[in-house]
Scaffold this active site. Structure first.
Site, PDB file in Angstrom:
ATOM      1  NE  ARG A 117       7.004   6.821  -3.192  1.00  0.00           N
ATOM      2  CZ  ARG A 117       5.821   7.169  -2.753  1.00  0.00           C
ATOM      3  NH1 ARG A 117       5.516   8.447  -2.599  1.00  0.00           N
ATOM      4  NH2 ARG A 117       4.921   6.254  -2.451  1.00  0.00           N
ATOM      5  CE  LYS A 125      -9.677   8.408   6.585  1.00  0.00           C
ATOM      6  NZ  LYS A 125     -10.016   8.982   5.285  1.00  0.00           N
ATOM      7  N   GLY A 142       4.497   4.227   2.039  1.00  0.00           N
ATOM      8  CA  GLY A 142       5.023   5.539   2.374  1.00  0.00           C
ATOM      9  C   GLY A 142       5.343   5.728   3.846  1.00  0.00           C
ATOM     10  N   GLY A 156      -0.271   2.720  -1.211  1.00  0.00           N
ATOM     11  CA  GLY A 156      -1.546   2.304  -1.794  1.00  0.00           C
ATOM     12  C   GLY A 156      -1.347   1.220  -2.843  1.00  0.00           C
TER      13      GLY A 156
HETATM   14  C1  3PG Z   1       2.027   7.823  -3.127  1.00  0.00           C
HETATM   15  O1  3PG Z   1       2.553   8.749  -2.536  1.00  0.00           O
HETATM   16  O2  3PG Z   1       1.458   6.884  -2.540  1.00  0.00           O
HETATM   17  C2  3PG Z   1       2.114   7.770  -4.621  1.00  0.00           C
HETATM   18  O3  3PG Z   1       3.030   8.699  -5.109  1.00  0.00           O
HETATM   19  C3  3PG Z   1       0.745   7.988  -5.223  1.00  0.00           C
HETATM   20  O4  3PG Z   1       0.265   9.235  -4.800  1.00  0.00           O
HETATM   21  P1  3PG Z   1      -1.310   9.484  -4.684  1.00  0.00           P
HETATM   22  O5  3PG Z   1      -1.777   8.660  -3.519  1.00  0.00           O
HETATM   23  O6  3PG Z   1      -1.467  10.962  -4.477  1.00  0.00           O
HETATM   24  O7  3PG Z   1      -1.932   9.022  -5.971  1.00  0.00           O
END
Ligand code: 3PG
Ligand code: MG
Length: 402
Positions: free
Chosen positions: A34, A206, A359, A383
């Protein structure tokens, strides 16, 4: 969406929201993808004479200053990779946008870079109260002075309605950075006209995290392949014993609904046919391959088995578009990494657009020795990419479009 190319930046202080949320182990960065992905926009702004102030989060400190979640290691890595000093406020006392931040910003000129401390040390950043977030956004905007600007480049966080993502761009001339533009361009290809067969592979722990995307995808995909921890809820919904495997019992009805819907729509829903079942959750746990409909009551599935690996690869063989999110097993333990490795391998053989979202799966492919160039696109957002495919309005993109 206005892009950073169209933004006048020379001589301006530009606040750049980046996603520098990297995995750390004992204070050491274990995957700096990232940070790398954020470099082009920062370099571009530096080259054009902007004073760059980077805003980013690390983990979920929930409004408290936690040294373990300090961005200091990230500041150091950023400095190495940029090859120029990166100012980092010595303390978060007095607020993330407080005196230390103001001093750090004031110390630099055109082409300088400052990274502020973890923006989530500030409760207002993630507050559900609009006024609280707006007040914090005002304080952040204040750092940029009269002639400030904002660049949204933290794709991994654009699904968050947070002050630095959603409220701040409303206060300053703003544009999308190159990373956001590139990520959106690829995901758009998955929602517009696409080459078929279109296969989506979902894994990870999940089901409940993926309900929205499954519901939305059932009328788009040709095949939906489900592996990883979430597969056990599907197997259970089909009436099979899953032993001690991960199970979200409260999702069984929803999952049964998905299974019916897939049948109705002619979507090929592909589940594991065999499982690597272990006695317990450990890297060296005794394990054996069992049929997916015959998991012993005292075992837990930690990976898909060899027949499933072949089946999943066969389902990808003629695909022309593939999106993959979530590992097929506990890839962190070598004994249970084969499913994820085989899936990644099958993806590299696809003649078409392959997108690895998120991720865990992105880190998994790197950890298993694949390179980014083996795939069409490896997203920096987990997400965020799922919510995009769900068809949701992402607050960070909405703010940039306004
Ligand atoms: C992630 O790691 O998916 C992003 O940096 C967002 O982080 P978060 O899910 O803690 O908002
Ligand atoms: Mg996350």
């Amino acid at each position: 969406m206005r892009t950073v190319d169209d933004l006048e930046v020379a001589g301006r202080t530009v606040l750049v929201r980046a996603d520098l949320n990297v995995p750390l182990q004992d204070g050491v960065i274990t995957d700096d993808k990232r940070i790398h992905a954020s470099l082009p926009t920062i370099r571009d702004l530096v080259g054009r004479g902007a004073k760059v102030v980077v805003l980013a989060h690390l983990g979920r400190p929930k409004g408290e200053v936690k040294q373990a979640l300090s961005l200091r290691p990230v500041a150091e890595r950023l400095e190495q990779l940029l090859g120029q000093p990166v100012g980092f406020p010595e303390t978060a006392e007095g607020g993330i946008a407080g005196p230390a931040a103001r001093a750090a910003v004031a110390a630099g000129g055109g082409g300088s870079v400052v990274l502020l401390e973890n923006i989530r040390f500030e409760a207002a950043e993630t507050s559900k109260d609009d006024a609280e977030r707006a007040a914090f956004a005002e304080a952040l905007a204040g750092l940029a002075g009269e002639n400030g600007a904002y660049v949204g480049d933290g794709f991994g966080a654009v699904h968050r309605k947070h002050a630095s993502v959603y409220d701040l761009p409303k206060l300053l001339p703003h544009a999308a950075g190159g990373l956001v533009v590139a990520e959106v361009a690829v995901l758009k290809r998955l929602t517009d006209d696409l080459a078929r067969p279109y296969v989506v592979v979902l894994g990870g722990a999940k089901v409940s995290d993926k309900l929205g995307v499954i519901a939305n995808l059932l009328d788009r995909v040709d095949r939906l392949v489900v592996g990883g921890g979430m597969a056990y809820t599907f197997l259970k919904a089909q009436g099979h014993e899953v032993g001690n495997s991960l199970l979200e019992a409260d999702q069984l009805d929803t999952v049964r609904g998905f299974i019916d819907e897939a049948t109705k729509r002619g979507v090929d829903l592909v589940l594991p046919v065999d499982i690597v079942a272990a006695t317990n959750f450990a890297p060296d746990a005794p394990n054996e391959v069992v049929a997916a409909d015959a998991i012993p009551a005292d075992r837990e599935g930690l990976d898909i088995g060899p027949k499933s690996r072949e089946l999943f690869a066969a389902k990808l063989a003629d695909a022309r578009t593939v999106f993959w999110n979530g590992p097929m097993g506990v890839f962190e333990f070598e004994a249970f990494a084969n499913g994820t490795r085989a899936l990644a391998q099958a993806l590299t053989n696809v003649d078409g657009l392959t997108v690895v979202g998120g991720g865990d799966s992105a880190a998994a492919v790197r950890q298993l020795g694949f390179s980014e160039s083996d795939f069409g696109h490896v997203s920096t957002g987990g997400g965020a990419s799922l919510e995009y495919l769900e068809g949701k309005t992402l607050p960070g993109l909405q703010a940039l479009e306004a």
